[in-house]
Design a protein around this motif. Structure first.
Motif, PDB file in Angstrom:
ATOM      1  N   MET A 177      45.538   2.729  35.232  1.00  8.63           N
ATOM      2  CA  MET A 177      44.908   2.751  33.914  1.00  8.63           C
ATOM      3  C   MET A 177      43.656   3.611  33.969  1.00  8.63           C
ATOM      4  SD  MET A 177      43.496  -0.434  31.610  1.00  8.63           S
ATOM      5  CE  MET A 177      42.273  -0.887  32.830  1.00  8.63           C
ATOM      6  N   ARG A 178      43.597   4.638  33.118  1.00  3.67           N
ATOM      7  CA  ARG A 178      42.455   5.543  33.126  1.00  3.67           C
ATOM      8  C   ARG A 178      41.253   4.897  32.447  1.00  3.67           C
ATOM      9  NH1 ARG A 178      41.649  10.711  34.276  1.00  3.67           N
ATOM     10  NH2 ARG A 178      43.877  11.081  34.654  1.00  3.67           N
ATOM     11  N   VAL A 179      40.093   4.988  33.106  1.00  6.40           N
ATOM     12  CA  VAL A 179      38.841   4.438  32.577  1.00  6.40           C
ATOM     13  C   VAL A 179      37.799   5.550  32.597  1.00  6.40           C
ATOM     14  CG1 VAL A 179      36.986   2.769  32.925  1.00  6.40           C
ATOM     15  CG2 VAL A 179      39.358   2.097  33.360  1.00  6.40           C
ATOM     16  N   THR A 180      37.108   5.738  31.469  1.00 11.85           N
ATOM     17  CA  THR A 180      36.078   6.774  31.383  1.00 11.85           C
ATOM     18  C   THR A 180      34.700   6.135  31.435  1.00 11.85           C
ATOM     19  OG1 THR A 180      37.513   8.225  30.086  1.00 11.85           O
ATOM     20  CG2 THR A 180      35.141   8.676  30.023  1.00 11.85           C
ATOM     21  N   HIS A 181      33.895   6.601  32.374  1.00  7.82           N
ATOM     22  CA  HIS A 181      32.525   6.118  32.534  1.00  7.82           C
ATOM     23  C   HIS A 181      31.583   7.075  31.806  1.00  7.82           C
ATOM     24  CE1 HIS A 181      33.672   3.239  35.766  1.00  7.82           C
ATOM     25  NE2 HIS A 181      34.633   4.133  35.958  1.00  7.82           N
ATOM     26  N   GLY A 182      30.607   6.523  31.117  1.00  4.86           N
ATOM     27  CA  GLY A 182      29.678   7.337  30.339  1.00  4.86           C
ATOM     28  C   GLY A 182      28.813   8.235  31.207  1.00  4.86           C
ATOM     29  N   ARG A 183      28.087   9.124  30.564  1.00 10.28           N
ATOM     30  CA  ARG A 183      27.211  10.063  31.274  1.00 10.28           C
ATOM     31  C   ARG A 183      26.232   9.291  32.151  1.00 10.28           C
ATOM     32  NH1 ARG A 183      26.111  15.377  30.185  1.00 10.28           N
ATOM     33  NH2 ARG A 183      27.205  15.206  28.185  1.00 10.28           N
ATOM     34  N   LEU A 184      26.032   9.771  33.376  1.00 10.91           N
ATOM     35  CA  LEU A 184      25.236   9.052  34.372  1.00 10.91           C
ATOM     36  C   LEU A 184      23.866   9.689  34.570  1.00 10.91           C
ATOM     37  CD1 LEU A 184      27.993   8.608  37.113  1.00 10.91           C
ATOM     38  CD2 LEU A 184      27.258   6.908  35.443  1.00 10.91           C
ATOM     39  N   SER A 185      22.914   8.855  34.955  1.00 12.78           N
ATOM     40  CA  SER A 185      21.598   9.316  35.406  1.00 12.78           C
ATOM     41  C   SER A 185      21.500   9.073  36.900  1.00 12.78           C
ATOM     42  CB  SER A 185      20.479   8.557  34.681  1.00 12.78           C
ATOM     43  OG  SER A 185      20.536   8.789  33.289  1.00 12.78           O
ATOM     44  N   ALA A 186      20.773   9.934  37.589  1.00 13.95           N
ATOM     45  CA  ALA A 186      20.645   9.788  39.037  1.00 13.95           C
ATOM     46  C   ALA A 186      19.977   8.462  39.376  1.00 13.95           C
ATOM     47  CB  ALA A 186      19.823  10.946  39.604  1.00 13.95           C
ATOM     48  N   PRO A 187      20.504   7.708  40.339  1.00 15.29           N
ATOM     49  CA  PRO A 187      19.871   6.449  40.735  1.00 15.29           C
ATOM     50  C   PRO A 187      18.480   6.697  41.302  1.00 15.29           C
ATOM     51  CG  PRO A 187      21.603   7.066  42.294  1.00 15.29           C
ATOM     52  CD  PRO A 187      21.701   8.014  41.149  1.00 15.29           C
ATOM     53  N   ARG A 188      17.513   5.906  40.863  1.00 14.96           N
ATOM     54  CA  ARG A 188      16.121   6.133  41.271  1.00 14.96           C
ATOM     55  C   ARG A 188      15.934   6.022  42.773  1.00 14.96           C
ATOM     56  NH1 ARG A 188      12.184   3.100  36.876  1.00 14.96           N
ATOM     57  NH2 ARG A 188      12.851   4.281  35.035  1.00 14.96           N
ATOM     58  N   SER A 189      16.630   5.085  43.377  1.00 11.16           N
ATOM     59  CA  SER A 189      16.460   4.847  44.811  1.00 11.16           C
ATOM     60  C   SER A 189      17.494   5.570  45.654  1.00 11.16           C
ATOM     61  CB  SER A 189      16.515   3.340  45.096  1.00 11.16           C
ATOM     62  OG  SER A 189      17.739   2.790  44.624  1.00 11.16           O
ATOM     63  N   GLY A 190      18.290   6.449  45.025  1.00 11.78           N
ATOM     64  CA  GLY A 190      19.320   7.161  45.761  1.00 11.78           C
ATOM     65  C   GLY A 190      20.498   6.263  46.094  1.00 11.78           C
ATOM     66  N   ILE A 191      21.373   6.746  46.955  1.00 12.38           N
ATOM     67  CA  ILE A 191      22.535   5.968  47.375  1.00 12.38           C
ATOM     68  C   ILE A 191      22.056   4.812  48.249  1.00 12.38           C
ATOM     69  CG2 ILE A 191      24.662   6.010  48.716  1.00 12.38           C
ATOM     70  CD1 ILE A 191      24.887   7.475  46.094  1.00 12.38           C
ATOM     71  N   ARG A 192      22.447   3.584  47.888  1.00 10.85           N
ATOM     72  CA  ARG A 192      21.930   2.402  48.579  1.00 10.85           C
ATOM     73  C   ARG A 192      22.888   1.857  49.628  1.00 10.85           C
ATOM     74  NH1 ARG A 192      24.411  -2.250  46.966  1.00 10.85           N
ATOM     75  NH2 ARG A 192      25.825  -2.010  45.198  1.00 10.85           N
ATOM     76  N   SER A 193      24.174   2.079  49.467  1.00 14.74           N
ATOM     77  CA  SER A 193      25.164   1.365  50.262  1.00 14.74           C
ATOM     78  C   SER A 193      25.771   2.240  51.350  1.00 14.74           C
ATOM     79  CB  SER A 193      26.291   0.846  49.355  1.00 14.74           C
ATOM     80  OG  SER A 193      27.015   1.940  48.796  1.00 14.74           O
ATOM     81  N   TRP A 194      26.326   1.580  52.363  1.00 14.57           N
ATOM     82  CA  TRP A 194      26.977   2.326  53.435  1.00 14.57           C
ATOM     83  C   TRP A 194      28.231   3.029  52.925  1.00 14.57           C
ATOM     84  CZ3 TRP A 194      31.919   1.550  55.072  1.00 14.57           C
ATOM     85  CH2 TRP A 194      32.544   0.355  54.699  1.00 14.57           C
ATOM     86  N   TRP A 195      28.946   2.399  51.964  1.00 14.61           N
ATOM     87  CA  TRP A 195      30.171   3.028  51.458  1.00 14.61           C
ATOM     88  C   TRP A 195      29.839   4.196  50.527  1.00 14.61           C
ATOM     89  CZ3 TRP A 195      28.559  -1.915  50.300  1.00 14.61           C
ATOM     90  CH2 TRP A 195      28.188  -2.172  48.982  1.00 14.61           C
ATOM     91  N   GLY A 196      28.730   4.088  49.789  1.00 15.12           N
ATOM     92  CA  GLY A 196      28.290   5.212  48.970  1.00 15.12           C
ATOM     93  C   GLY A 196      27.911   6.404  49.835  1.00 15.12           C
ATOM     94  N   LYS A 197      27.253   6.126  50.965  1.00 15.73           N
ATOM     95  CA  LYS A 197      26.888   7.200  51.896  1.00 15.73           C
ATOM     96  C   LYS A 197      28.130   7.794  52.549  1.00 15.73           C
ATOM     97  CE  LYS A 197      22.335   5.220  52.701  1.00 15.73           C
ATOM     98  NZ  LYS A 197      21.448   4.471  53.626  1.00 15.73           N
TER      99      LYS A 197
END
Length: 225
Positions: free
Chosen positions: A1-21
């Motif tokens: 099922m296709r899901v569209t996420h709205g326009r994003l802003s950069a996270p203030r603290s950057g990538i926080r998680s090991w999986w995001g990195k």
């Protein structure tokens, strides 16, 4: 099922998680030219990427550059049905895993156990294919890299985005868990259990968002209080 996420802003603290990195490392591996990677990161932070549409095996987004707009499509291999079933088994193998996933966490031991079952959840650079309507010679181009960088923000905040890309979105995962448990519990009992987990996870997400807003000194919206 296709899901569209709205326009994003950069996270203030950057990538926080090991999986995001881990996702961002895959993006770095996929980039052929450092200059394109830097340009992609800049475009992502500048907000040049429109809403990102996520479906099994694909990402779709528009990227603005000056007066031009380019369409980017990213490919990531979806898991075959047998591996999706095995992934559901890994989620169900230990109490608390589905609650953690719904609360935006991806336990490291869960990914290890998935790999032991032959399931690669996190991508590597060679898996990320890209196409763009611009005339760049190399793929991924800077526009595709901008989309990939922002997708990393989505994955960082919600690892179930990664599941959806691999072919097992949130609703399908919950449904599969219901089906798996139906032999031990009545259908209504399974649904009630899943509902309780979702309520708890929603409360955790609201609490996390309140803490972030309080730390930033922002006004608290009524819907979160």
């Amino acid at each position: 099922m296709r899901v569209t996420h709205g326009r994003l802003s950069a996270p203030r603290s950057g990538i926080r998680s090991w999986w995001g990195k881990a996702w961002q490392r895959a993006v770095e591996e996929a980039a052929y030219v450092d200059q394109d990677l830097r340009a992609g990161r800049t475009a992502a932070r500048r907000g040049d990427v429109g809403g990102i549409s996520v479906d099994a095996g694909s990402l779709l987004a528009a990227v603005r550059e000056g007066d031009d707009t380019w369409t980017v499509e990213i490919g990531l291999p979806a898991l075959p049905e047998e591996e999706r079933r095995a992934l559901v088994d890994v989620v169900a193998a230990e109490t608390g895993r589905i609650a953690a996933l719904l609360a935006g966490e991806l336990p490291y031991d869960f990914v290890e156990h998935a790999e032991e079952a032959g399931i690669e959840l996190l991508p590597f650079g060679g898996e990320l294919s890209a196409g763009c309507t611009c005339d760049a010679y190399l793929d991924p181009c800077r526009h595709a890299l901008a989309v990939l960088v922002q997708t990393g923000w989505l994955v960082d905040a919600d690892p179930l985005v990664l599941f959806a890309l691999r072919g097992l979105d949130r609703d399908s995962l919950l449904h599969a868990l219901h089906e798996r448990a139906s032999g031990a519990l009545s259908t209504s009992g399974v649904v009630d259990l899943a509902d309780d987990v979702e309520v708890a996870a929603d409360a955790m997400l609201r609490a996390r968002r309140l803490v972030e807003l309080m730390e930033a000194g922002a006004e608290l919206p009524e819907g979160l209080v």
